[in-house]
Write an enzyme that holds these catalytic residues in place. Structure first.
Site, PDB file in Angstrom:
ATOM      1  N   CYS A 233       0.867  -1.181   0.000  1.00  0.00           N
ATOM      2  CA  CYS A 233       0.000   0.000   0.000  1.00  0.00           C
ATOM      3  C   CYS A 233       0.901   1.228   0.000  1.00  0.00           C
ATOM      4  O   CYS A 233       1.750   1.362  -0.858  1.00  0.00           O
ATOM      5  CB  CYS A 233      -0.972  -0.022   1.176  1.00  0.00           C
ATOM      6  N   ARG A 238      -2.216  -0.903   5.547  1.00  0.00           N
ATOM      7  CA  ARG A 238      -3.422  -1.367   4.854  1.00  0.00           C
ATOM      8  C   ARG A 238      -3.138  -2.709   4.172  1.00  0.00           C
ATOM      9  O   ARG A 238      -4.009  -3.570   4.082  1.00  0.00           O
ATOM     10  CB  ARG A 238      -3.892  -0.323   3.832  1.00  0.00           C
TER      11      ARG A 238
END
Lengths: 281, 99
Positions: A233, A238
């Site tokens: 990410c 994430r």
């Protein structure tokens, strides 16, 4: 790997707050949430000041991790239940990090703080003190951590799963839309990556979607189950969420998280970058 | 050191550069600000883009781009949403009522 081994519900957690051998830990970047009220008995882990090396751009080393967990009162045989804000991003990051250093029994609280708060479950401000332990960590398990050269070599032959939002993937935004956009690196994505935003793996209340929904999601995006996989990410939290979905929930065996992610890749000299929506259907 | 992806403090006032498109406002319940609400920014196709938690005064803020957006608030007292159209850079105000 089955869901029950890696994920616990808010209801189960509330019933097991006092269970022996179970330690709850809240993980966040901004720890003011913890100070405003935390799950009763939960210790706090500060992603920024406790899990990152204060000087080098890397994690704390094995010895540092041992000292940290010993001071938190976490034993090698404890079941650690991690939760946090931001849809469990930092908790998922910590889950991956605990696995990196070989902790056996670690679980995520499904939905994290959001689900807990939306359910109206108890939070308190009691100071949590646990007796120090003598924690022993393993060497980093590099079968779950990808570095930049490996990522460049993976172009066109491994699944590269970019879990940022479509606008970050295309190069329109450099960071999630709740953050200012002034960044040094170039925009775009790693060539051949598919874009499956982390948020598609989660329900509105922050819980993970069902295994069937997850399988359909990645299949539709062009994820090839026979290939090795690297998720990334912007800074690796994430993508820890997606790493958790792919490896821990769906049971794909060779899945790595690239924690350098776009802040590293987008700053490298000479590597290929693709703009636009790429292979996304 | 790279900062994380966690949201900065909500509310207050910020300097907005001429290129930034900011969507900001409050979450209200019967006119009263709702702190601790989860506000989700959805793009014109309904796709999730970002999420923040409101300040004690009910404030939220997103750094978006020109276009049509939906802001959706979740709170244990209820949910609600509102549409906002950002014609160009600058600060665009939007309120969300939850019930």
């Amino acid at each position: 790997m089955s869901r029950e081994n890696v994920l616990v519900s808010a209801a189960w957690s509330e019933e097991n707050l006092q269970a022996p051998g179970v330690v709850f830990a809240e993980v966040d970047e901004d720890t003011t949430a913890y100070e405003g009220g935390h799950i009763p008995g939960a210790v706090r882990i500060d992603w920024k000041t406790e899990l990152q090396d204060p000087v080098r751009r890397d994690f704390i080393d094995r010895e540092g991790f041992e000292k940290l967990l010993s001071a938190k009162g976490i034993s090698n045989d404890d079941t650690v239940v991690l939760y946090g804000g931001n849809n469990n991003w930092f908790a998922a990051y910590a889950y991956w990090y605990f696995k990196l250093y070989g902790h056996t029994n670690v679980k995520l609280l499904d939905g994290g703080r959001k689900k807990w708060e939306l359910d109206g479950r108890p939070l308190d401000k009691e100071e949590v003190v646990r007796a120090a332990t003598s924690y022993t960590a393993q060497e980093q398990d590099l079968s779950i951590r990808a570095f930049r050269d490996e990522v460049v070599d993976a172009i066109g032959n491994k699944n590269l799963v970019d879990v940022r939002s479509p606008d970050e993937f295309s190069g329109k935004l450099l960071a999630p839309a709740h953050l200012p956009q002034e960044q040094a690196q170039r925009g775009g994505h790693i060539p051949s990556a598919v874009n499956v935003p982390w948020s598609k793996a989660a329900n509105e209340d922050g819980t993970f979607k069902s295994d069937d929904e997850l399988r359909a999601l990645y299949a539709e995006a062009g994820f090839d189950g026979s290939r090795k996989t690297i998720a990334y990410c912007r800074i690796g939290e994430r993508s820890s969420h997606t790493w958790f979905a792919l490896r821990e929930l769906l049971g794909h065996e060779d899945v790595k998280n690239y924690d350098g992610s776009w802040t590293e890749y987008g700053s490298l000299i000479g590597v290929p970058i693709e703009l636009g929506s790429g292979k996304e259907a | 050191m790279t900062n994380g992806c966690g949201a900065p403090a909500q509310g207050g006032t910020i300097e907005v550069s001429t290129t930034e498109t900011v969507l900001e406002g409050k979450v209200l319940s019967s006119g009263t600000p709702v702190g601790g609400a989860f506000v989700r920014l959805l793009d014109s196709t309904g796709e999730f883009t970002a999420e923040v938690v409101t300040s004690p005064e009910g404030d939220f803020r997103f750094f978006a781009a020109p276009g049509s957006w939906t802001v959706r608030a979740l709170h244990r007292s209820g949910n609600g949403q509102a549409d906002v159209s950002a014609s160009g850079p600058g600060v665009h105000a939007v309120e969300i009522a939850v019930a």
